[in-house]
Design a protein around this motif. Structure first.
Motif, short mmCIF file in Angstrom:
data_model
loop_
_atom_site.label_atom_id
_atom_site.label_comp_id
_atom_site.label_asym_id
_atom_site.label_seq_id
_atom_site.Cartn_x
_atom_site.Cartn_y
_atom_site.Cartn_z
N LEU A 1 0.70 -1.44 -0.01
CA LEU A 1 0.09 -0.09 0.02
C LEU A 1 0.90 1.35 -0.18
CD1 LEU A 1 -2.80 1.53 0.13
CD2 LEU A 1 -2.82 0.99 2.73
N ALA A 2 2.12 1.39 0.71
CA ALA A 2 2.90 2.60 0.62
C ALA A 2 3.34 2.67 -0.47
CB ALA A 2 4.09 2.03 1.61
N ARG A 3 3.65 1.38 -1.47
CA ARG A 3 4.26 1.65 -2.85
C ARG A 3 3.15 2.29 -3.62
NH1 ARG A 3 3.70 -0.63 -7.20
NH2 ARG A 3 2.24 -2.20 -6.33
N ARG A 4 2.01 1.95 -3.48
CA ARG A 4 0.83 2.40 -4.15
C ARG A 4 0.29 3.76 -4.05
NH1 ARG A 4 -2.70 -1.92 -2.61
NH2 ARG A 4 -4.55 -0.28 -2.34
N LEU A 5 0.69 4.38 -2.71
CA LEU A 5 0.44 5.42 -2.51
C LEU A 5 1.34 6.56 -2.86
CD1 LEU A 5 -0.81 4.98 1.47
CD2 LEU A 5 -2.02 6.15 -0.41
N ASP A 6 2.80 6.13 -2.70
CA ASP A 6 3.83 6.90 -3.40
C ASP A 6 3.61 6.98 -4.98
OD1 ASP A 6 6.83 7.44 -2.72
OD2 ASP A 6 6.91 6.69 -4.77
N GLN A 7 3.22 6.08 -5.70
CA GLN A 7 2.91 6.27 -7.13
C GLN A 7 1.77 7.04 -7.28
OE1 GLN A 7 2.35 2.20 -8.34
NE2 GLN A 7 4.72 1.88 -8.50
N ALA A 8 0.72 6.96 -6.45
CA ALA A 8 -0.47 7.62 -6.61
C ALA A 8 -0.31 9.21 -6.52
CB ALA A 8 -1.63 7.48 -5.86
N LEU A 9 0.76 9.36 -5.68
CA LEU A 9 0.87 10.94 -5.25
C LEU A 9 2.14 11.46 -5.95
CD1 LEU A 9 0.44 10.77 -1.43
CD2 LEU A 9 -0.91 12.02 -3.22
N ASP A 10 2.95 10.59 -6.89
CA ASP A 10 4.07 10.96 -7.77
C ASP A 10 4.92 11.39 -6.70
OD1 ASP A 10 4.70 13.22 -10.39
OD2 ASP A 10 5.63 11.32 -10.19
N ALA A 11 5.57 10.70 -5.58
CA ALA A 11 6.06 11.13 -4.64
C ALA A 11 7.66 10.66 -4.86
CB ALA A 11 5.87 10.70 -3.19
N GLY A 12 8.13 9.96 -6.03
CA GLY A 12 9.29 9.64 -6.46
C GLY A 12 10.04 8.72 -5.53
N GLY A 13 9.33 7.90 -4.92
CA GLY A 13 9.99 6.98 -3.86
C GLY A 13 10.17 7.51 -2.59
N ALA A 14 9.89 8.61 -2.27
CA ALA A 14 10.21 9.20 -0.86
C ALA A 14 9.28 8.46 0.09
CB ALA A 14 9.51 10.87 -0.81
N LEU A 15 8.03 8.18 -0.22
CA LEU A 15 7.27 7.57 0.83
C LEU A 15 7.45 6.29 1.19
CD1 LEU A 15 3.74 8.77 -0.18
CD2 LEU A 15 4.91 9.48 2.13
N ILE A 16 8.32 5.51 -0.17
CA ILE A 16 8.65 3.98 0.09
C ILE A 16 9.86 4.09 0.96
CG2 ILE A 16 9.91 2.09 -1.03
CD1 ILE A 16 7.71 3.01 -3.65
N ARG A 17 10.80 5.14 0.83
CA ARG A 17 11.95 5.01 1.63
C ARG A 17 11.54 5.47 3.03
NH1 ARG A 17 13.62 7.60 -3.34
NH2 ARG A 17 13.46 9.76 -2.39
N LEU A 18 10.72 6.13 3.27
CA LEU A 18 10.32 6.40 4.71
C LEU A 18 9.70 5.27 5.14
CD1 LEU A 18 10.20 8.34 6.98
CD2 LEU A 18 8.20 9.38 6.01
N TRP A 19 9.11 4.61 4.50
CA TRP A 19 8.40 3.28 4.94
C TRP A 19 9.37 2.32 5.36
CZ3 TRP A 19 3.87 2.26 7.00
CH2 TRP A 19 3.80 0.89 7.28
N GLU A 20 10.55 2.39 4.93
CA GLU A 20 11.56 1.37 5.33
C GLU A 20 11.98 1.66 6.52
OE1 GLU A 20 14.37 1.91 2.08
OE2 GLU A 20 13.24 0.67 0.85
N ARG A 21 11.98 3.12 7.08
CA ARG A 21 12.61 3.47 8.38
C ARG A 21 11.41 2.84 9.35
NH1 ARG A 21 15.39 8.36 8.65
NH2 ARG A 21 15.21 8.17 10.93
N VAL A 22 10.08 3.07 8.88
CA VAL A 22 8.86 2.28 9.73
C VAL A 22 9.35 0.87 10.10
CG1 VAL A 22 6.53 1.90 10.00
CG2 VAL A 22 7.30 4.12 8.76
#
Length: 461
Positions: free
Chosen positions: A61-82
């Motif tokens: 879901l974090a990956r899909r949200l990152d793509q939907a928001l065009d975050a360029g992987g920022a949300l995915i990288r932060l999710w790795e911290r989670v």
């Protein structure tokens, strides 16, 4: 006026930080929570709860949200911290956030894992379950100076079959008490000692051959407590316990208990005004439905029916009811676990009747179906299921009153009031309030005046 958005604290945890960033990215893209939800196949409410750290996320879901928001992987990288924070050994014994962390080492919903270790399960693994479950759900009042400290009975050095038997016995007793009296009052308080004991047992080394049995027993107890807390409208506790119990079922590879957990999560979500979330829980419970018994499948299709009915999806709700009826017809005695004891002929008709009730309020063609099913439930529920009988009776009286049969409705209502008066159930009180509102067109009739007085007496604190 619209409510002011909740202020989010990014310092609470890595996952809270992730929720803050998700909201920031959503706003930067000019999207409402509902609009973002459409892009990732979630409700707007679910998106908001993830942002507030009230619901968990997953890597996918974090990956899909990152793509939907065009975050360029920022949300995915932060999710790795989670995930890193969730997997850190130093966090294993800490009290966790409101819902279980996806990085806790437990299977995702719909995937069950069997333990293949040769020795005992390390206590630290089970403490990860505690962080998101029983320990987190304990009422704050437990820390008060007037409550005796836990631990007066020594824990066993290793889990024994008799320890698991005690947990099962507690689940059975609490379920019986809850069905008779509702989730409030003494029932609501009685689980605290069992809660502490099960909590502590999960820190004791467990022989591998008892691992699944232990998690099944604790999961059953947690789900029973969660259902009781839901009835008492202690929704934060109910959410944590039901989620924890479902995860225990997954850890135990128990598809049957998992179905029950998903059903109660669905029912709570539907009752609290998020039927789309409830539908998701019900459909998650039906993953690999061929592994479930007919009663378990029928139970989950009823949850689907109730969710669709609340959302005004008439045909989908009727189809779900018909599917449930067909599957229930294949049920046979002795094939279900103890957690399905309640789901008999009366409960099936009560659950489908409640779904049909919601349809009947806007579709006169379903009035007769709803009334017949609710009447069957009232007639066949035994005295052991007083709350279920009272709930179905109140719904039936409300339906009859709403559709222009006040005489029959009044007689039905008085019986329901006799039984509801013995309960400590917030759900029952809410249904009585709805019954009271339905009497308004007939408020000048002497019989209705008396009924309204009885309702007011019961619902007044």
């Amino acid at each position: 006026m619209p409510q002011k958005p909740k202020l989010l604290d990014h310092t609470e945890s890595a996952r809270a930080w992730w929720g803050v960033e998700l909201r920031n990215w959503r706003r930067a893209r000019g999207l409402s929570s509902a609009a973002l939800g459409v892009k990732v196949q979630l409700s707007g409410t679910m998106v908001e709860r993830i942002e507030k750290n009230e619901r968990t996320c997953t890597t996918e879901l974090a990956r899909r949200l990152d793509q939907a928001l065009d975050a360029g992987g920022a949300l995915i990288r932060l999710w790795e911290r989670v995930q890193a924070e969730a997997d850190s050994p130093r966090d294993a014994d800490k009290s966790a956030s409101p819902t279980p962390d996806p990085g806790s080492g437990t299977p995702a919903a719909g995937t069950l894992r069997r333990n293949t270790d040769d020795g005992s399960k390390p206590p630290v693994i089970r403490r990860r379950f505690l962080a998101g479950g029983l320990a987190a759900a304990a009422p704050a009042a437990l820390s008060g100076p007037d409550i005796p400290a836990a631990g007066t009975t020594p824990l066993p050095k290793s889990i024994r079959p008799q320890d698991i038997d005690q947990i099962r016995a507690a689940s059975t007793a609490l379920a019986q008490w809850d069905n008779l009296y509702g989730g409030g009052g003494m029932v609501r308080e009685a689980f605290i000692g069992h809660l502490r004991w099960a909590n502590d047992l999960l820190t004791v080394p467990c022989p591998v051959h008892l691992h699944n049995t232990l998690f099944t027993a604790v999961g059953q107890l947690a789900i029973t407590m969660g259902a009781s807390a839901f009835d008492a409208y202690d929704h934060p506790t109910a959410t944590r316990l039901l989620s924890f119990g479902t995860r225990c079922a997954e850890e135990a590879a128990n598809w049957h208990l998992r179905a029950v957990g998903c059903n109660w999560q669905a029912r709570q979500a539907i009752w609290t005004g998020t039927p789309d979330e409830g539908l998701t829980h019900a459909e998650q419970g039906l993953v690999r439905a061929e592994r479930l018994t007919p009663r378990e499948q029928a139970m989950l299709h009823n949850a689907r029916a109730r969710a669709h009915a609340k959302m005004g999806h008439h045909q989908e709700a009727l189809t779900a009811i018909a599917t449930s009826d067909e599957i229930f017809s294949y049920a046979r005695p002795g094939e279900d676990g103890p957690w399905m004891t309640y789901y008999d002929h009366a409960q099936h008709h009560g659950d489908t009747g409640h779904a049909a009730f919601d349809l009947a309020l806007t579709n006169p063609r379903t009035v007769r179906t709803a009334a017949q099913r609710l009447h069957t439930a009232v007639q066949h529920h035994t005295d052991s299921y007083l709350r279920s009988r009272a709930l179905s009776g109140t719904k039936l009286a409300t339906l009859l009153m709403t559709t222009g049969d006040p005489h029959h409705a009044t007689a039905t209502a008085h019986r329901a009031l006799d039984e509801a008066g013995r309960l400590r159930s917030q759900r029952a009180l809410d249904d009585l309030r709805a019954l009271g509102r339905s009497t308004h067109p007939y408020r000048h009739h002497p019989d209705i005046t008396e009924l309204r007085h009885r309702i007011t007496t019961l619902i007044t604190p």
